[in-house]
Design an enzyme around this catalytic site. Structure first.
Site, PDB file in Angstrom:
ATOM      1  N   SER A   1       0.787  -1.239   0.000  1.00  0.00           N
ATOM      2  CA  SER A   1       0.000   0.000   0.000  1.00  0.00           C
ATOM      3  C   SER A   1       0.811   1.277   0.000  1.00  0.00           C
ATOM      4  O   SER A   1       0.246   2.342  -0.246  1.00  0.00           O
ATOM      5  CB  SER A   1      -0.930  -0.002   1.194  1.00  0.00           C
ATOM      6  OG  SER A   1      -1.813  -1.074   1.070  1.00  0.00           O
TER       7      SER A   1
HETATM    8  C1  59J Z   1      -3.026  -7.763   3.370  1.00  0.00           C
HETATM    9  C2  59J Z   1      -1.956  -8.252   0.446  1.00  0.00           C
HETATM   10  C3  59J Z   1      -1.439  -9.849  -1.275  1.00  0.00           C
HETATM   11  C4  59J Z   1      -1.204  -9.807  -2.726  1.00  0.00           C
HETATM   12  C5  59J Z   1      -4.041  -8.683   3.100  1.00  0.00           C
HETATM   13  C6  59J Z   1      -2.451  -7.703   4.592  1.00  0.00           C
HETATM   14  C7  59J Z   1      -3.304  -8.320  -1.644  1.00  0.00           C
HETATM   15  C8  59J Z   1      -3.410  -8.816  -2.982  1.00  0.00           C
HETATM   16  C9  59J Z   1      -2.548 -10.246  -4.755  1.00  0.00           C
HETATM   17  C10 59J Z   1      -4.431  -9.566   4.093  1.00  0.00           C
HETATM   18  C11 59J Z   1      -2.857  -8.549   5.583  1.00  0.00           C
HETATM   19  C12 59J Z   1      -3.853  -9.485   5.331  1.00  0.00           C
HETATM   20  C13 59J Z   1      -1.795  -9.448  -5.783  1.00  0.00           C
HETATM   21  S1  59J Z   1      -4.442  -4.152   6.043  1.00  0.00           S
HETATM   22  O1  59J Z   1      -1.225  -2.577   3.051  1.00  0.00           O
HETATM   23  O2  59J Z   1      -4.315  -5.238   1.865  1.00  0.00           O
HETATM   24  O3  59J Z   1      -0.535  -1.224   7.042  1.00  0.00           O
HETATM   25  O4  59J Z   1      -1.681  -0.750   8.757  1.00  0.00           O
HETATM   26  O5  59J Z   1      -0.986  -8.648   1.043  1.00  0.00           O
HETATM   27  O6  59J Z   1      -4.139  -7.506  -1.213  1.00  0.00           O
HETATM   28  O7  59J Z   1      -4.388  -8.526  -3.696  1.00  0.00           O
HETATM   29  O8  59J Z   1      -4.219 -10.352   6.300  1.00  0.00           O
HETATM   30  N1  59J Z   1      -2.633  -2.434   5.819  1.00  0.00           N
HETATM   31  N2  59J Z   1      -2.832  -4.591   3.424  1.00  0.00           N
HETATM   32  N3  59J Z   1      -2.775  -7.283   0.968  1.00  0.00           N
HETATM   33  N4  59J Z   1      -2.254  -8.760  -0.821  1.00  0.00           N
HETATM   34  N5  59J Z   1      -2.420  -9.602  -3.468  1.00  0.00           N
HETATM   35  C14 59J Z   1      -3.767  -2.960   5.087  1.00  0.00           C
HETATM   36  C15 59J Z   1      -3.396  -3.272   3.651  1.00  0.00           C
HETATM   37  C16 59J Z   1      -2.390  -2.245   3.308  1.00  0.00           C
HETATM   38  C17 59J Z   1      -2.748  -1.961   7.045  1.00  0.00           C
HETATM   39  C18 59J Z   1      -3.962  -2.112   7.875  1.00  0.00           C
HETATM   40  C19 59J Z   1      -4.852  -3.273   7.533  1.00  0.00           C
HETATM   41  C20 59J Z   1      -3.335  -5.479   2.492  1.00  0.00           C
HETATM   42  C21 59J Z   1      -4.726  -0.797   7.771  1.00  0.00           C
HETATM   43  C22 59J Z   1      -2.577  -6.789   2.337  1.00  0.00           C
HETATM   44  C23 59J Z   1      -1.580  -1.268   7.657  1.00  0.00           C
HETATM   45  O9  59J Z   1      -2.780  -1.076   3.288  1.00  0.00           O
END
Ligand code: 59J
Length: 587
Positions: A291
């Protein structure tokens, strides 16, 4: 002819006779030298021979940006032996072994095995006093030479950055390797006359002076390096993480002010070294930025002019179906829609993907390329990786989406901090450097200034908004940034692991005049949760806080009277206790 010869026959005979005498004299001399005096002369010839011995060049000093020494060459004595000569003094071998602290039997075996060698090392890199103590025993065949040995005063704190040299003083890792030619200098030559046993008879002359290597001032600030190392190490321990990296950059000059990794090693004692400790992860490990990439994709959206921060996107119900592929948001949002700032605060993958479909993959690709993601940094650091930014022509819809929120590309920590430096520096990017630079660098406008400034405000909201990443806040200053939590790709399965994550945070400050960008990478936290906002954000906060104070940056987030005093130079009492705020989410 015949007539003349007949006329003066006596003259012809005299000439012939003289020639015969001369030839006999030469022949006699040859026999004399080769046969009669042979042994005497051969002995004399062997007894003296002109040889050249090298004079080691002093290797250049490596310092931090303030002249603190990071790699220092100190004189040492190396002891060597003429094993042939030593065979004549076997009775002295036990004394030598004792003085060297070696096993007498092992030493004797070695000397026997190499009995016809005229040069073997006994021990290298003794202090001059230790070396002299052995030489004072005057054991036939034992000699000393002066060499230099590298010492690293900051040890494990600068190990990956500085690297080290091998026993022959050549750069093997890090800056020591990258700048070896600059640092090494050129060894000189001394002409000497030695006897048959290699003993020095006469120091004739220096035929070539050693040319000392040149000193090198790195961009890093040792104080920040210590601060970064301490906070990263603590976080790795607290979170039971496997590894981590932290980079601090001056966004105005392109200089790397600190670069640390865990685990690390002591370059002064390289016994029991494991390869994992030696990795300068910030430059040689690539990862999906997750992200943190949304800051780049969002900048691309604003740059098109099609989007402004208050525009909204429907994110309900938190998933988006693309054929057999589902995009998911991890945290539930309050309403069915989010504005662009809300997409960043909630880190909505669905919201980001919808924006990406509107602006097209190429727009994001172009910006990512311009700000250096998956591109050569030009630093030429040994083992440095370029990462990978796939070409937009190959993108299908799912790829456009996942790339917009940070998957399907790989970057290094140093590339990520460089990318964020462009946002911090009002859209202008300075080339990265590991060397202290005295002149202001040429910067390139890679993001329009108004877009960069808008992004600064949005990323400040990510930290300061009610549902923001409050753990990244810095007392007395406004800062901006983005967290990320990325599932790690698991080897073998070709997919993403269920239970191993990389926690990221990328940010900059102070917002009154952004100067420092910091990236924190924590690999596989295993204890107190794994979200970037939970694991890496506090490290960012502590390191940014320390950096701003050490660099004497005026606070820009104090109650108004204190603010006025601070601006006028009046010392401001600032609480060093870190912000403690209630834990909102528990994992
Ligand atoms: C995630 C991913 C993996 C790869 C998902 C993290 C995807 C995806 C395919 C599940 C934990 C989890 C290409 S979460 O970074 O969305 O930083 O405080 O690893 O989505 O499509 O159990 N971050 N993270 N996704 N994948 N593929 C959020 C988010 C992020 C946070 C929190 C909650 C994911 C706010 C991550 C943070 O923003």
């Amino acid at each position: 002819m015949k007539l003349e010869g007949a006329l003066y026959p006596w003259r012809f005979r005299v000439v012939l006779g003289l020639l015969a005498v001369m030839v006999s004299a030469i022949a006699w001399r040859i026999i004399d030298l080769q046969v009669v005096d042979r042994d005497f002369l051969k002995g004399q010839g062997d007894a003296r021979s002109v040889r050249h011995i090298p004079i080691p060049a002093h290797r250049g000093l490596i310092t931090d940006r303030n002249g603190e020494p990071l790699a220092v060459s100190t004189p040492v004595t190396t002891l060597w032996a003429n094993a042939k000569e030593m065979q004549l003094a076997k009775d002295r071998w036990p004394a030598l072994a004792m003085a060297l602290g070696q096993d007498p039997k092992a030493l004797a075996e070695r000397l026997e095995a190499q009995a016809n060698k005229e040069f073997i090392y006994l021990v290298r890199g003794l202090t001059p006093e230790q070396g002299q103590a052995v030489l004072d025993l005057k054991i036939p065949g034992v000699y000393g030479i002066e060499e230099f040995r590298r010492f690293y005063p900051a040890g494990e704190v600068t190990a990956h950055m500085v690297g080290f040299t091998d026993i022959d003083d050549r750069g093997r890792e890090g800056v020591e390797l990258a700048y070896d030619e600059w640092l090494a200098g050129v060894p000189g030559k001394r002409q000497v006359i030695k006897d048959r046993r290699g003993r020095l008879i006469k120091d004739v002359q220096v035929t070539k002076n050693a040319k000392a290597g040149k000193p090198l001032a790195l961009s890093i600030d040792l104080r920040l390096q210590y601060l970064a190392n301490r906070e990263l190490r603590n976080a790795i321990v607290e979170n039971g993480a496997k590894a981590g990296s932290l980079v601090i950059m001056d966004v105005k000059t392109g200089e790397i002010l600190a670069m640390v990794n865990q685990p690390t090693y002591n370059p002064n004692n390289r016994r029991n070294l494991q390869p994992a400790m030696m990795r300068n992860r910030a430059m040689i490990d690539v990862f999906e930025p997750g992200s943190t990439m949304k800051a780049i994709s969002m900048s691309a959206a604003l740059e098109t002019g099609r989007w402004k921060p208050s525009d909204t996107v429907e994110v309900y119900p938190g998933t988006l179906q693309l054929g057999k592929y589902t995009i998911r948001d991890v945290s539930k949002t309050e309403g069915p829609v989010l504005d662009l700032t809300g997409i960043l605060i909630n880190s909505s993958n669905v919201g980001m993907s919808k924006v990406a479909f509107d602006i097209g993959g190429e727009t994001i690709f172009r910006l990512a390329q311009k700000i250096g993601l998956g591109q050569d940094t030009g630093l030429g650091f040994p083992g440095e990786r370029v990462g990978n930014l796939p070409n937009y022509r190959e993108w299908r819809k799912a790829e456009t989406a996942t790339l917009s929120y940070g998957y399907g590309l790989s970057v290094t920590a140093i590339q990520l901090v460089h990318a964020f430096s462009a946002l911090a520096n009002n859209g202008r990017i300075a080339p990265l450097t590991l060397i202290k630079s005295d002149k202001t660098p040429q910067t390139t406008q890679v993001i329009p200034e108004n877009v960069a400034k808008t992004m600064q405000g949005m990323l400040q909201q990510v930290i300061e908004a009610p549902r923001g990443v409050f753990r990244a806040q810095v007392p007395a200053y406004h800062v901006a940034g983005k967290s990320g939590t990325a599932r790690k790709t698991s080897v073998g399965t070709k997919g993403y692991a269920e239970n191993s994550y990389r926690s990221l945070f990328a940010g900059f400050g102070p917002m009154s005049d952004p100067r420092y960008a910091i990236v924190v990478v924590i690999d596989e936290p295993s204890k107190a949760g794994y979200f970037g906002g939970l694991v890496s954000a506090p490290v960012f906060s502590k390191v940014m806080s320390g950096t701003l104070r050490l660099m004497n940056i005026t606070p820009d987030n104090l109650p108004t009277t204190q603010q006025a005093n601070a601006a006028s130079g009046t010392p401001v009492p600032v609480s060093y206790t870190h912000l403690t705020l209630p834990t909102i989410c528990s994992v």
